[in-house]
Design an enzyme around this catalytic site. Structure first.
Site, PDB file in Angstrom:
ATOM      1  N   ILE A 171       0.831  -1.207   0.000  1.00  0.00           N
ATOM      2  CA  ILE A 171       0.000   0.000   0.000  1.00  0.00           C
ATOM      3  C   ILE A 171       0.863   1.254   0.000  1.00  0.00           C
ATOM      4  O   ILE A 171       1.856   1.340   0.740  1.00  0.00           O
ATOM      5  CB  ILE A 171      -0.878   0.013   1.278  1.00  0.00           C
ATOM      6  CG1 ILE A 171      -1.803  -1.204   1.284  1.00  0.00           C
ATOM      7  CG2 ILE A 171      -1.692   1.305   1.397  1.00  0.00           C
ATOM      8  CD1 ILE A 171      -2.326  -1.538   2.659  1.00  0.00           C
ATOM      9  N   CYS A 172       0.476   2.234  -0.806  1.00  0.00           N
ATOM     10  CA  CYS A 172       1.109   3.558  -0.778  1.00  0.00           C
ATOM     11  C   CYS A 172       0.035   4.559  -1.209  1.00  0.00           C
ATOM     12  O   CYS A 172      -1.112   4.168  -1.422  1.00  0.00           O
ATOM     13  CB  CYS A 172       2.334   3.579  -1.693  1.00  0.00           C
ATOM     14  SG  CYS A 172       1.910   3.553  -3.442  1.00  0.00           S
ATOM     15  N   PRO A 173       0.345   5.831  -1.388  1.00  0.00           N
ATOM     16  CA  PRO A 173      -0.734   6.769  -1.733  1.00  0.00           C
ATOM     17  C   PRO A 173      -1.452   6.465  -3.050  1.00  0.00           C
ATOM     18  O   PRO A 173      -2.660   6.569  -3.130  1.00  0.00           O
ATOM     19  CB  PRO A 173      -0.027   8.122  -1.781  1.00  0.00           C
ATOM     20  CG  PRO A 173       1.098   7.973  -0.815  1.00  0.00           C
ATOM     21  CD  PRO A 173       1.564   6.554  -0.999  1.00  0.00           C
TER      22      PRO A 173
END
Ligand SMILES: [Fe+2]
Length: 467
Positions: A171-173
């Site tokens: 997960i990241c932005p």
């Protein structure tokens, strides 16, 4: 140290050997996504090489990790390798470009991804690996996720923190950093899926939960990433939607699946934390739009206020003016059995004034609204708010309570004076981007739909984070 372009080239044979020996390296394909999907070197990841990725991704890659860039012809990868090398990275390019490759290729998009909708369905069964920096993570995260910043994923010791028996989701932005993370994991023998669209995509997941299934039906539609709640109330095949969220098409799908026609759309108040989808939903379904007459809007709607009555199907809705969160907030009582309270009364707490400027005046309104209006409803009235807190437990997967339960909430047994003193003393951060969100909800500013996920990504600085 800046290296000469000449030294950065790696031949197809050398690369083939490195891959065969499973040497740790990152293989970035810089060609067009469509070309990449047609055919790419097995184990390579599609990468967009722009200013943002330069800042957000390249700076997170450890200096001693070998990077090989691919383009066709080789020129762009050669230039980029040289630029990355000047940043201190161990970057190379495939000489002769993709055309020179005679080894194993594969088709399709990069790596394995998981859609936000699918993640919502299997949230309890996966290992959520958030690869943003610690400061980004501390502001906002999917509950239960583990934070290992991208740069640390290249370290074998760190990798031991990742369980082997669970599906890993990175997960990241926006999904770019996480894609590189998945690639780094793959090289270390750990399979993972990247969350498509990252946290911005996650914040757009809407999950329907059926709560009441009598003659009048109530479906709570939850924006799981943000804790926003909206409701579809249906009777005799006609449905109204209260406080709809983006992506508004989801309500149309839900209504279609269940055989309802959306005929009316309401907002309880002018929201500051999310973009209201009321106008778009009403427009695309031909439904009538109802908004508070105590608030200013720059577009046409049916403006409603205290004691107005609206019927749909065999059900009846009564409007109560319930100021306190905003001066124009409305609550809707349906069939004298259900009340939709907006941000005035939650499952776990009472609402708070949304605008600090007139907090004292608002707080008196809030006290009067609670004691003289909402808590006067019959004890078994079911309460449906527009938000829920992170720590609130759901009941049958939904968030609601009753007037009887609400009466036991803190601060409802104290004097008005003490209530005002306590509520005014609360300071809490404003929702991210609230000013812009309000201007959009008022109709003063038009927004391109693709901007909404970023605008709503808060409460964090990710809103301006393009990685
Ligand atoms: Fe609100």
């Amino acid at each position: 140290m800046t290296q000469n372009n000449q030294n950065l080239g790696i031949t197809a044979n050398e690369l083939n050997e490195d891959l065969a020996q499973q040497k740790p390296l990152l293989l970035f394909d810089l060609r067009l996504q469509s070309d990449f999907e047609k055919s790419h070197i097995d184990g390579s990841v599609h990468a967009v090489c722009d200013a943002q990725s330069k800042e957000k991704i390249m700076t997170k890659i450890p200096k001693n990790t070998k990077i090989v860039l691919i383009s066709d012809p080789e020129d762009f990868s050669k230039e980029t390798a040289s630029m990355m090398s000047s940043l201190g990275l161990d970057s190379h390019y495939l000489t002769g470009g993709f055309s020179s490759w005679a080894g194993k290729t594969t088709t399709g998009p990069t790596g394995k991804t998981i859609s936000p909708d699918n993640l919502a369905k299997q949230l309890d069964d996966v290992f959520l690996l958030d690869v943003r920096n610690t400061d980004e993570f501390s502001e906002f995260q999917i509950p239960g996720s583990k934070n290992i910043p991208l740069g640390e994923l290249f370290d074998a010791k760190t990798l031991s923190q990742i369980p082997k028996d669970k599906q890993v989701v990175t997960i990241c932005p926006h999904g770019n950093r996480a894609m590189v993370a998945s690639f780094a994991l793959e090289r270390a023998g750990i399979a993972s899926q990247t969350l498509e669209g990252g946290l911005a995509g996650w914040n757009q997941v809407l999950k329907p939960v059926s709560i009441v299934n009598d003659a009048t039906k109530i479906i709570q539609v939850q924006k799981v990433g943000k804790g926003c709640l909206s409701h579809i109330v249906a009777s005799d095949g006609k449905a109204m939607v209260i406080d709809p969220l983006y992506p508004f098409e989801k309500y149309i799908d839900i209504a279609k699946e269940r055989g309802f026609k959306i005929t009316k759309v309401f907002d309880t108040h002018q929201h500051a934390d999310h973009v209201s989808a009321a106008r778009d939903l009403a427009k695309s379904t031909g439904a009538e739009l109802y908004l508070s007459k105590y608030e200013g809007y720059d577009y046409d709607a049916n403006f409603i206020g205290d004691a107005d009555k609206i019927s749909f199907g065999a059900a009846n809705l009564r409007v109560i003016h319930t100021p306190g969160h905003t001066p124009g907030s409305l609550s809707f009582v349906v069939d004298e059995k259900y009340v939709f309270t907006g941000d005035i009364l939650f499952v776990e707490s009472i609402g708070r004034p949304d605008l600090r400027d007139n907090a004292e005046e608002f707080t008196e309104d809030l006290y009067n609204t609670l004691h003289e209006k909402l808590l006067k409803l019959s004890d078994n009235t079911m309460v449906f708010p527009t938000h829920h807190g992170e720590d609130v437990k759901s009941e049958n997967d939904a968030f609601y309570s009753t007037i009887q339960q609400s009466k036991k909430l803190p601060w409802l047994d104290i004097s008005k004076q003490e209530f005002v003193r306590k509520v005014v003393a609360i300071t809490r951060p404003r929702p991210m981007n609230y000013r812009k969100i309000i201007t959009v909800n008022k109709g003063e500013l038009e927004l391109v739909h693709s901007e909404i996920p970023d605008l709503e990504i808060g409460p964090n600085r990710c809103a301006v984070d393009a990685s």
